[in-house]
Each structure stands twice: as structure tokens, then as C-alpha cells.
Write a protein that holds these residues in place. Sequence first.
Motif, PDB file in Angstrom:
ATOM      1  N   PRO A 126      18.017   3.755  10.579  1.00  0.00           N
ATOM      2  CA  PRO A 126      17.069   3.336   9.530  1.00  0.00           C
ATOM      3  C   PRO A 126      17.331   3.990   8.182  1.00  0.00           C
ATOM      4  O   PRO A 126      17.133   3.355   7.133  1.00  0.00           O
ATOM      5  N   LEU A 127      17.783   5.248   8.181  1.00  0.00           N
ATOM      6  CA  LEU A 127      18.097   5.903   6.906  1.00  0.00           C
ATOM      7  C   LEU A 127      19.251   5.199   6.202  1.00  0.00           C
ATOM      8  O   LEU A 127      19.179   4.908   5.001  1.00  0.00           O
ATOM      9  N   ALA A 128      20.325   4.915   6.964  1.00  0.00           N
ATOM     10  CA  ALA A 128      21.468   4.223   6.371  1.00  0.00           C
ATOM     11  C   ALA A 128      21.081   2.819   5.930  1.00  0.00           C
ATOM     12  O   ALA A 128      21.477   2.361   4.845  1.00  0.00           O
ATOM     13  N   LEU A 178      27.873   4.548  18.630  1.00  0.00           N
ATOM     14  CA  LEU A 178      28.559   3.514  17.860  1.00  0.00           C
ATOM     15  C   LEU A 178      28.132   2.115  18.278  1.00  0.00           C
ATOM     16  O   LEU A 178      28.185   1.176  17.482  1.00  0.00           O
ATOM     17  N   ALA A 179      27.714   1.968  19.542  1.00  0.00           N
ATOM     18  CA  ALA A 179      27.225   0.662  19.998  1.00  0.00           C
ATOM     19  C   ALA A 179      25.838   0.361  19.436  1.00  0.00           C
ATOM     20  O   ALA A 179      25.519  -0.800  19.151  1.00  0.00           O
ATOM     21  N   ALA A 180      24.999   1.385  19.285  1.00  0.00           N
ATOM     22  CA  ALA A 180      23.610   1.174  18.858  1.00  0.00           C
ATOM     23  C   ALA A 180      23.426   1.231  17.349  1.00  0.00           C
ATOM     24  O   ALA A 180      22.488   0.636  16.819  1.00  0.00           O
ATOM     25  N   PHE A 181      24.304   1.923  16.655  1.00  0.00           N
ATOM     26  CA  PHE A 181      24.099   2.172  15.222  1.00  0.00           C
ATOM     27  C   PHE A 181      24.119   0.900  14.375  1.00  0.00           C
ATOM     28  O   PHE A 181      23.185   0.663  13.583  1.00  0.00           O
ATOM     29  N   PRO A 182      25.135   0.030  14.471  1.00  0.00           N
ATOM     30  CA  PRO A 182      25.164  -1.154  13.585  1.00  0.00           C
ATOM     31  C   PRO A 182      23.966  -2.082  13.718  1.00  0.00           C
ATOM     32  O   PRO A 182      23.422  -2.525  12.684  1.00  0.00           O
ATOM     33  N   PRO A 183      23.498  -2.435  14.930  1.00  0.00           N
ATOM     34  CA  PRO A 183      22.325  -3.328  14.986  1.00  0.00           C
ATOM     35  C   PRO A 183      21.082  -2.748  14.324  1.00  0.00           C
ATOM     36  O   PRO A 183      20.308  -3.491  13.697  1.00  0.00           O
ATOM     37  N   ALA A 187      19.264  -4.460  11.110  1.00  0.00           N
ATOM     38  CA  ALA A 187      17.850  -4.818  11.216  1.00  0.00           C
ATOM     39  C   ALA A 187      17.030  -4.161  10.113  1.00  0.00           C
ATOM     40  O   ALA A 187      16.111  -4.770   9.551  1.00  0.00           O
ATOM     41  N   THR A 188      17.356  -2.911   9.799  1.00  0.00           N
ATOM     42  CA  THR A 188      16.632  -2.219   8.732  1.00  0.00           C
ATOM     43  C   THR A 188      16.882  -2.874   7.384  1.00  0.00           C
ATOM     44  O   THR A 188      15.952  -3.058   6.579  1.00  0.00           O
ATOM     45  N   ILE A 189      18.135  -3.253   7.122  1.00  0.00           N
ATOM     46  CA  ILE A 189      18.458  -3.931   5.862  1.00  0.00           C
ATOM     47  C   ILE A 189      17.663  -5.229   5.744  1.00  0.00           C
ATOM     48  O   ILE A 189      17.061  -5.524   4.698  1.00  0.00           O
ATOM     49  N   ASN A 190      17.647  -6.014   6.811  1.00  0.00           N
ATOM     50  CA  ASN A 190      16.896  -7.274   6.780  1.00  0.00           C
ATOM     51  C   ASN A 190      15.403  -7.033   6.599  1.00  0.00           C
ATOM     52  O   ASN A 190      14.717  -7.788   5.896  1.00  0.00           O
ATOM     53  N   GLY A 191      14.890  -5.980   7.253  1.00  0.00           N
ATOM     54  CA  GLY A 191      13.468  -5.685   7.119  1.00  0.00           C
ATOM     55  C   GLY A 191      13.083  -5.266   5.717  1.00  0.00           C
ATOM     56  O   GLY A 191      12.067  -5.712   5.169  1.00  0.00           O
ATOM     57  N   VAL A 192      13.907  -4.416   5.098  1.00  0.00           N
ATOM     58  CA  VAL A 192      13.601  -3.950   3.739  1.00  0.00           C
ATOM     59  C   VAL A 192      13.727  -5.089   2.746  1.00  0.00           C
ATOM     60  O   VAL A 192      12.895  -5.246   1.839  1.00  0.00           O
ATOM     61  N   ARG A 193      14.746  -5.909   2.911  1.00  0.00           N
ATOM     62  CA  ARG A 193      14.930  -7.035   1.992  1.00  0.00           C
ATOM     63  C   ARG A 193      13.854  -8.104   2.170  1.00  0.00           C
ATOM     64  O   ARG A 193      13.630  -8.910   1.266  1.00  0.00           O
ATOM     65  N   GLY A 194      13.206  -8.110   3.315  1.00  0.00           N
ATOM     66  CA  GLY A 194      12.166  -9.092   3.563  1.00  0.00           C
ATOM     67  C   GLY A 194      10.798  -8.702   3.037  1.00  0.00           C
ATOM     68  O   GLY A 194       9.847  -9.483   3.143  1.00  0.00           O
ATOM     69  N   VAL A 195      10.680  -7.501   2.479  1.00  0.00           N
ATOM     70  CA  VAL A 195       9.401  -7.063   1.924  1.00  0.00           C
ATOM     71  C   VAL A 195       9.078  -7.884   0.676  1.00  0.00           C
ATOM     72  O   VAL A 195       9.926  -8.088  -0.197  1.00  0.00           O
ATOM     73  N   LYS A 196       7.849  -8.350   0.575  1.00  0.00           N
ATOM     74  CA  LYS A 196       7.433  -9.154  -0.578  1.00  0.00           C
ATOM     75  C   LYS A 196       7.415  -8.284  -1.839  1.00  0.00           C
ATOM     76  O   LYS A 196       6.807  -7.214  -1.865  1.00  0.00           O
ATOM     77  N   GLN A 197       8.073  -8.775  -2.874  1.00  0.00           N
ATOM     78  CA  GLN A 197       8.137  -8.032  -4.132  1.00  0.00           C
ATOM     79  C   GLN A 197       6.762  -7.921  -4.787  1.00  0.00           C
ATOM     80  O   GLN A 197       6.506  -6.977  -5.536  1.00  0.00           O
ATOM     81  N   ASP A 198       5.886  -8.874  -4.507  1.00  0.00           N
ATOM     82  CA  ASP A 198       4.536  -8.794  -5.083  1.00  0.00           C
ATOM     83  C   ASP A 198       3.825  -7.538  -4.601  1.00  0.00           C
ATOM     84  O   ASP A 198       3.094  -6.897  -5.379  1.00  0.00           O
ATOM     85  N   SER A 199       4.032  -7.176  -3.334  1.00  0.00           N
ATOM     86  CA  SER A 199       3.405  -5.963  -2.802  1.00  0.00           C
ATOM     87  C   SER A 199       3.958  -4.723  -3.492  1.00  0.00           C
ATOM     88  O   SER A 199       3.216  -3.784  -3.817  1.00  0.00           O
ATOM     89  N   VAL A 200       5.278  -4.708  -3.718  1.00  0.00           N
ATOM     90  CA  VAL A 200       5.893  -3.562  -4.389  1.00  0.00           C
ATOM     91  C   VAL A 200       5.387  -3.448  -5.827  1.00  0.00           C
ATOM     92  O   VAL A 200       5.009  -2.359  -6.294  1.00  0.00           O
ATOM     93  N   HIS A 201       5.352  -4.564  -6.538  1.00  0.00           N
ATOM     94  CA  HIS A 201       4.892  -4.547  -7.933  1.00  0.00           C
ATOM     95  C   HIS A 201       3.414  -4.164  -8.028  1.00  0.00           C
ATOM     96  O   HIS A 201       3.008  -3.460  -8.967  1.00  0.00           O
ATOM     97  N   ALA A 202       2.638  -4.626  -7.051  1.00  0.00           N
ATOM     98  CA  ALA A 202       1.221  -4.268  -7.061  1.00  0.00           C
ATOM     99  C   ALA A 202       1.032  -2.771  -6.884  1.00  0.00           C
ATOM    100  O   ALA A 202       0.203  -2.146  -7.571  1.00  0.00           O
ATOM    101  N   ALA A 203       1.828  -2.175  -5.974  1.00  0.00           N
ATOM    102  CA  ALA A 203       1.726  -0.729  -5.765  1.00  0.00           C
ATOM    103  C   ALA A 203       2.177   0.042  -7.003  1.00  0.00           C
ATOM    104  O   ALA A 203       1.554   1.039  -7.385  1.00  0.00           O
ATOM    105  N   LEU A 204       3.253  -0.407  -7.642  1.00  0.00           N
ATOM    106  CA  LEU A 204       3.729   0.263  -8.860  1.00  0.00           C
ATOM    107  C   LEU A 204       2.728   0.139  -9.990  1.00  0.00           C
ATOM    108  O   LEU A 204       2.512   1.094 -10.760  1.00  0.00           O
ATOM    109  N   SER A 205       2.087  -1.020 -10.108  1.00  0.00           N
ATOM    110  CA  SER A 205       1.109  -1.215 -11.178  1.00  0.00           C
ATOM    111  C   SER A 205      -0.141  -0.356 -10.979  1.00  0.00           C
ATOM    112  O   SER A 205      -0.851  -0.061 -11.942  1.00  0.00           O
TER     113      SER A 205
END
Length: 301
Positions: A126-128, A178-183, A187-205
Motif C-alpha cells: 500500500p505504501l508503494a 514477490l508473488a503478493a507484492f504486485p497485486p 490494487a492500491t493504485i486503482n483505489g487511490v485513483r478512484g477517489v472522487k476529486q470532489d471529496s478531496v477538494h471539499a476537504a482542502l476547502s
Amino acid sequence: MTINDSPSESTTTAPPDEHLGQSLKVASDHRHAVRMGRVRRTGLQLSVLMVFLAVWWLIARMELVNPLYLPSPGAVWDAFIQSNSCRAISETRTVCGEQNYYMWEHLIASLQRMAVGVGIAVILGPLAGFLMATVGWLNTALEPYLNFLRSLPPLGYIGLLIVWFGINDTSKNWLLFLAAFPPIVIATINGVRGVKQDSVHAALSMGANRWQVGTSVILPSALPEIIAGIRIATGFAWTCVVAAELNAGIPGIGGLAFTSGQQLQTALTIACIIVIGLAAVALDALIKYLGNVAVPWYGKA
């Protein structure tokens, strides 16, 4: 003649007690339907299992296949019992289990290797993935190599790991990592990219800093995807346990399955395969349960 200014109205609203009774009845019917659905699913699954065992027993009974290749269910059960008990092979010698270990000890040894290899992947993945999802140039630089590593079969680099780290548990832990790390990273990349930008902007505002946005907005939103990635990674890593234990894999359930196959102990090999499969189902159920506890809101919004 007197005319009423306000005509009488018939009361159509049911009393509160009647509404409460209807709600309770609907809830009770729903619970009953859910229970009956579970009973039907369980009955269907058990029926399929019984048919499979009956066909297996019939084939073995009629010796349509050489018992060396397909032993009977009873022979597999006897091999399982023998691998978890002691037996006298002479008047002065008693042997316990298989390869000097009980089968449950072989299973625990494999699970310990899984805990180390997959556990490190669960921490670093998840960190990577978070860094690759939020830092554009880092994702561009590392994504091809991540996909390259994901596409490699474990048997393709197990020999190299043995050369580098020896035949002890270190090479096995590396293979499972090495077998578990890539999936998990993907999955983490897809999850982070799937976050709605409206939620992020609302928190920043509202004055939240980047750390607060990451921990309070992005992480909870991406957590279901991360947990799904961990489930997939754990299942894939568990399928690699036999490959990880090809060399010096005793004790280990994968090593026992490989060794018994080489020695033509087919019944014991099938017993090991069944134990490996049941352990995989148990691991997946455990991760699914922990995921439901961690993200109880998922799928209910």
C-alpha cells in the motif's frame, strides 16, 4: 338548516402500533428468506460434494483407473489420519506423521512462511501503491517494472532466489513476497485513483492539510480496493507455496505434497492437495471477514 363548515374526513392513517407490527413482520420475513437462501445454497453445495465423492468412490471401486493414479476416498482419508498420528513400523521403532512431522505441523510451517512473505507485502504494497498513484513521475518510472514482475511465474525465478539466498526460509519468504507484492500495489493504485476529486477538494476547502486528506479521505475511500487486492495477493501467494517449498520444503505442506508425489504416495499427495485447498478457503474467509470489519460501510451507501 345548519351546514357544517368543515366536512367530516374519514381517517385512513393506520395506528402507530399497526405500522410497528407491519415493520417487524417485514423484517422477520426478510431474515427468514435470508436463512432459507443460505440453507438452499448449503444444501446444493453439499449435494454436489456428495455426488462427486460417490462418482470418485465408484471409479475407484470398479478399478476403472489404476489405484496408483487414483486411490479411493477411503485411502486418502487413511493417509490423512496416518500423517497426523504415530504408528509402529517394528517392535522397537515408532514413526509419527510423515517426514518426521505431523501434517498439521507441515501446514503451520507453510502458514508461517506466508505470514512473513505476504505480511511484508501487505505493509510495503500500500505504501508503494500510494506513492505511485500520487507522484506522476514515480508511476511512469516504475509501472513497467511492476507489470514485468507481476507477469513472471514463480518457477521462473525460484532458482535465482535460491542462488542468492540459499535453500533456507529466506528464499521462500522472498518468493511469497514477490508473488503478493504486485497485486497489492496495483490494487492500491486503482483505489487511490478512484477517489472522487470532489471529496478531496471539499476537504482542502475546509482547511485540511495533505496528511489529513490522505488519512481521512483518500485512505478510507481506497481501503476496500486495497483489501480486495490483499485477498487476491494472498490467494496467489498460497498457490505458490508448493513452488516455494520444492527445495528443502520440509516441514511444509507444499514440500510434503511434492515429496509424496515423487515417492508415488498418491493418496498422501491428494490429502495434501485437499488440505492446501481448505486452508486457502479459510484464509480467504478470514481476510473477507476482517475486510468487512475494517470497512463496514462498503456496499451499503
